[in-house]
Design an enzyme around this catalytic site. Structure first.
Site, PDB file in Angstrom:
ATOM      1  N   LYS A  22      30.126  48.318  33.695  1.00  0.00           N
ATOM      2  CA  LYS A  22      29.269  47.125  33.537  1.00  0.00           C
ATOM      3  C   LYS A  22      29.263  46.326  34.836  1.00  0.00           C
ATOM      4  O   LYS A  22      28.209  45.924  35.327  1.00  0.00           O
ATOM      5  CB  LYS A  22      29.808  46.243  32.415  1.00  0.00           C
ATOM      6  N   ASN A  23      30.451  46.138  35.426  1.00  0.00           N
ATOM      7  CA  ASN A  23      30.558  45.242  36.583  1.00  0.00           C
ATOM      8  C   ASN A  23      30.086  45.869  37.873  1.00  0.00           C
ATOM      9  O   ASN A  23      30.081  45.222  38.910  1.00  0.00           O
ATOM     10  CB  ASN A  23      31.996  44.730  36.702  1.00  0.00           C
ATOM     11  N   CYS A 116      31.787  29.799  30.693  1.00  0.00           N
ATOM     12  CA  CYS A 116      31.827  30.833  29.663  1.00  0.00           C
ATOM     13  C   CYS A 116      33.135  30.649  28.914  1.00  0.00           C
ATOM     14  O   CYS A 116      33.876  29.688  29.112  1.00  0.00           O
ATOM     15  CB  CYS A 116      31.740  32.214  30.299  1.00  0.00           C
ATOM     16  N   ARG A 121      33.341  28.432  35.316  1.00  0.00           N
ATOM     17  CA  ARG A 121      33.098  29.572  36.211  1.00  0.00           C
ATOM     18  C   ARG A 121      32.355  29.024  37.434  1.00  0.00           C
ATOM     19  O   ARG A 121      31.143  29.072  37.514  1.00  0.00           O
ATOM     20  CB  ARG A 121      32.296  30.648  35.489  1.00  0.00           C
ATOM     21  N   ASP A 306      40.843  41.668  33.594  1.00  0.00           N
ATOM     22  CA  ASP A 306      40.040  42.125  32.449  1.00  0.00           C
ATOM     23  C   ASP A 306      40.826  43.054  31.531  1.00  0.00           C
ATOM     24  O   ASP A 306      40.417  43.279  30.390  1.00  0.00           O
ATOM     25  CB  ASP A 306      38.787  42.866  32.940  1.00  0.00           C
ATOM     26  N   ARG A 398      28.877  43.170  24.776  1.00  0.00           N
ATOM     27  CA  ARG A 398      28.494  42.812  26.144  1.00  0.00           C
ATOM     28  C   ARG A 398      29.018  43.863  27.128  1.00  0.00           C
ATOM     29  O   ARG A 398      28.392  44.106  28.163  1.00  0.00           O
ATOM     30  CB  ARG A 398      29.072  41.448  26.519  1.00  0.00           C
TER      31      ARG A 398
HETATM   32  C1  EPZ Z   1      34.034  39.295  38.157  1.00  0.00           C
HETATM   33  O1  EPZ Z   1      33.729  37.972  37.771  1.00  0.00           O
HETATM   34  C2  EPZ Z   1      33.912  40.122  36.883  1.00  0.00           C
HETATM   35  N1  EPZ Z   1      32.550  40.041  36.370  1.00  0.00           N
HETATM   36  C3  EPZ Z   1      34.898  39.596  35.836  1.00  0.00           C
HETATM   37  O2  EPZ Z   1      34.822  40.441  34.713  1.00  0.00           O
HETATM   38  C4  EPZ Z   1      36.308  39.687  36.412  1.00  0.00           C
HETATM   39  O3  EPZ Z   1      37.212  39.146  35.479  1.00  0.00           O
HETATM   40  C5  EPZ Z   1      36.372  38.899  37.736  1.00  0.00           C
HETATM   41  O4  EPZ Z   1      35.372  39.399  38.642  1.00  0.00           O
HETATM   42  C6  EPZ Z   1      37.725  39.007  38.400  1.00  0.00           C
HETATM   43  O5  EPZ Z   1      38.018  40.326  38.647  1.00  0.00           O
HETATM   44  C7  EPZ Z   1      31.596  40.818  36.929  1.00  0.00           C
HETATM   45  O6  EPZ Z   1      31.850  41.553  37.867  1.00  0.00           O
HETATM   46  C8  EPZ Z   1      30.225  40.722  36.333  1.00  0.00           C
HETATM   47  P1  EPZ Z   1      35.497  36.015  40.713  1.00  0.00           P
HETATM   48  P2  EPZ Z   1      33.471  36.862  38.915  1.00  0.00           P
HETATM   49  O7  EPZ Z   1      34.393  35.333  41.445  1.00  0.00           O
HETATM   50  O8  EPZ Z   1      32.787  37.474  40.071  1.00  0.00           O
HETATM   51  C9  EPZ Z   1      37.113  31.596  41.144  1.00  0.00           C
HETATM   52  C10 EPZ Z   1      34.549  40.947  32.468  1.00  0.00           C
HETATM   53  O9  EPZ Z   1      35.365  40.782  31.550  1.00  0.00           O
HETATM   54  N2  EPZ Z   1      35.823  31.299  41.802  1.00  0.00           N
HETATM   55  O10 EPZ Z   1      36.209  37.149  41.388  1.00  0.00           O
HETATM   56  O11 EPZ Z   1      32.860  35.671  38.278  1.00  0.00           O
HETATM   57  C11 EPZ Z   1      36.932  31.906  39.668  1.00  0.00           C
HETATM   58  O12 EPZ Z   1      36.912  30.717  38.911  1.00  0.00           O
HETATM   59  C12 EPZ Z   1      34.326  39.869  33.481  1.00  0.00           C
HETATM   60  O13 EPZ Z   1      33.893  41.996  32.671  1.00  0.00           O
HETATM   61  C13 EPZ Z   1      35.625  30.055  42.386  1.00  0.00           C
HETATM   62  O14 EPZ Z   1      36.497  29.189  42.347  1.00  0.00           O
HETATM   63  O15 EPZ Z   1      34.975  36.516  39.303  1.00  0.00           O
HETATM   64  C14 EPZ Z   1      38.138  32.756  39.356  1.00  0.00           C
HETATM   65  O16 EPZ Z   1      39.259  31.917  39.103  1.00  0.00           O
HETATM   66  C15 EPZ Z   1      35.027  38.582  33.089  1.00  0.00           C
HETATM   67  N3  EPZ Z   1      34.430  29.788  42.990  1.00  0.00           N
HETATM   68  C16 EPZ Z   1      38.397  33.504  40.678  1.00  0.00           C
HETATM   69  O17 EPZ Z   1      37.655  32.797  41.689  1.00  0.00           O
HETATM   70  C17 EPZ Z   1      33.421  30.725  43.054  1.00  0.00           C
HETATM   71  O18 EPZ Z   1      32.355  30.437  43.645  1.00  0.00           O
HETATM   72  C18 EPZ Z   1      37.899  34.952  40.670  1.00  0.00           C
HETATM   73  O19 EPZ Z   1      36.550  34.905  40.240  1.00  0.00           O
HETATM   74  C19 EPZ Z   1      33.643  31.980  42.461  1.00  0.00           C
HETATM   75  C20 EPZ Z   1      34.851  32.255  41.840  1.00  0.00           C
END
Ligand code: EPZ
Length: 417
Positions: A22-23, A116, A121, A306, A398
């Site tokens: 998915k990701n 979410c 997020r 995840d 999802r």
């Molecule tokens: C991706 O989300 C995945 N989703 C998530 O999977 C996964 O848990 C996550 O990466 C971490 O591996 C997809 O790929 C569609 P991040 P993403 O930006 O990109 C903070 C699932 O279950 N952050 O790496 O949103 C954020 O709050 C989903 O399939 C900021 O502060 O994750 C988090 O604490 C859930 N500012 C950390 O970074 C930003 O602008 C990592 O988030 C962006 C992120």
């Protein structure tokens, strides 16, 4: 609201092919916007998040159709440069369209994807990076109003957090920007590599994906490509957890073992025998699992956040105590209260969860509150004595394709009503 009815305690056996990621699918669908014409994506999982992305593509003027596991996107008639809230809110990761939209249009409007179930997020890293690349972004009333006066240009971007989504948005925006972009402290997930592979197949010049520094040399135009999506490592870990808690011997095909390097030791430490061969692996579980002791979620290649929830269901019935430290998201323990209703013994203190393994779980009626929490409840119900009912299966759909059919094919007694 869809409900799963699971009659637990059945051992599983047989072989299952793991679905596409998915990701990886979501950012690659957004990246097709860079290529005028028809791109073909194989091994695309049938998921509600993928459908939400296809609806966004259709809304902005693209043609998108599915033939079994193959999705074909024709961006030749791309026309709209704004994505309305009802489409943006269907899926948290719809922000992944921003990089592609600003690469195609000088004026883009999108609503904030919103928070979410995992807590806030934020998208500040996405926005600050695109601003460095020449995008003027006005954030008001939950709407992102983006405009490019001069042109989208390369930049040297250093991420304070190796954000997956921000790394992806930058790669997509930089692929056709003027000049070169360097991303330091980039996310290193396999899905980043898969996105780079797709973009390079379209004529982009991206190097270093999978490492901490990614360099993108902007090229004027990209052409469509065909690409096969990598297997979903989180779905693999989830199905392996299901085999582990039921004392089963199951073979998984279509997995990339190297994507599971931080997960396999947890299964081995729990007493599971893992045999890797080619594009598959075989897991045979002991009668009773041993507690894995400590699980800390970290950015790749660390233990994936995840997989925390499904692995917690394993720990819930293992012999001994497991400490979980959830470092990635503020509230990713919504499954804990529901696992306790099934008889698990878990205490949460902030980002730490202490799981005291019990010998048996007991059937109950439980409710899922997020995607991976739903998966954890399914895994737990498979080893709970008696018939459990799991509400909120929409969350599961999802990210997990036909979960009840996959588990039934392995011998589980699971029905969707
Ligand atoms: C991706 O989300 C995945 N989703 C998530 O999977 C996964 O848990 C996550 O990466 C971490 O591996 C997809 O790929 C569609 P991040 P993403 O930006 O990109 C903070 C699932 O279950 N952050 O790496 O949103 C954020 O709050 C989903 O399939 C900021 O502060 O994750 C988090 O604490 C859930 N500012 C950390 O970074 C930003 O602008 C990592 O988030 C962006 C992120």
């Amino acid at each position: 609201m869809s409900v799963f009815v699971v009659d637990g305690g059945k051992r599983l056996s047989g072989e299952v092919k793991v679905q596409g990621s998915k990701n990886s699918t979501l950012p690659i669908l957004a990246a097709t916007l860079l290529c005028g014409g028809e791109s073909v994506l194989f091994n695309c999982p049938r998921l509600s998040d993928v459908e939400a992305s296809l609806d966004i593509l259709r809304y902005i003027g693209c043609k998108a159709k599915r033939e079994d596991g193959t999705v074909i996107v024709d961006t030749g008639s791309l026309s709209r440069s704004e994505i309305p809230s009802q489409l943006m809110h269907r899926m948290r990761s719809s922000i992944i369209f921003l990089g592609a939209m600003v690469a195609r249009f000088d004026r883009v409007r999108m609503t904030f994807p919103g928070g979410c179930e995992l807590g806030p997020r934020p998208i500040d890293l996405h926005l600050s990076a695109l601003r460095q690349m020449g995008v003027d972004i006005n954030e008001e009333h939950g709407v992102l109003d983006c405009s490019i006066d001069d042109c989208l240009h390369g930049a040297d971007i250093s991420l304070p957090i190796p954000s997956v989504g921000a790394t992806e948005n930058i790669m997509i925006a930089a692929a056709t920007a003027r000049g070169t972009t360097t991303v330091s402290n980039a996310a290193r997930e396999p899905e980043i590599v898969d996105l780079a592979d797709f973009l390079n197949a379209c004529g982009a010049r991206i190097s270093g994906a999978g490492g901490s520094t990614v360099v993108i040399e902007g090229t004027s135009d990209l052409h469509p490509a065909s690409h096969s999506i990598i297997p979903d490592r989180i779905v693999a870990a989830t199905l392996m957890s299901a085999a582990a808690v039921t004392g089963s011997d199951v073979r998984f095909t279509g997995v990339v073992p190297s994507h599971l390097e931080s997960v396999l030791p947890v299964f081995r430490d729990s007493g599971c025998y893992i045999d890797i061969s080619g594009d598959g692996l075989r897991l045979s579980a002991p009668y009773r699992l041993t507690a894995p002791k400590l699980i800390r979620t970290m950015p790749y290649p660390g233990f994936p956040t995840d997989a925390q929830a499904p692995i917690m269901s394993m720990a819930a019935v293992a012999d001994g105590m497991t400490v979980f430290v959830e470092n990635m998201f503020l509230s990713r323990y919504s499954h804990v209260s529901e696992l306790c209703r099934l008889g698990a013994n878990i205490r949460v203190e902030g980002k730490v969860a202490v799981v005291d393994g019990v010998r048996r779980l007991l059937s109950a009626e439980v409710t899922a509150h997020d995607l991976r929490g739903a998966a954890a409840l399914v895994v737990a119900a498979l080893c709970a004595d008696g018939e459990s009912r799991i509400r909120g299966i929409e969350y599961l759909e999802r990210g997990y394709e036909d979960m009840e059919l996959v588990l039934s094919s392995l011998g589980a007694d699971i029905k969707k009503i």
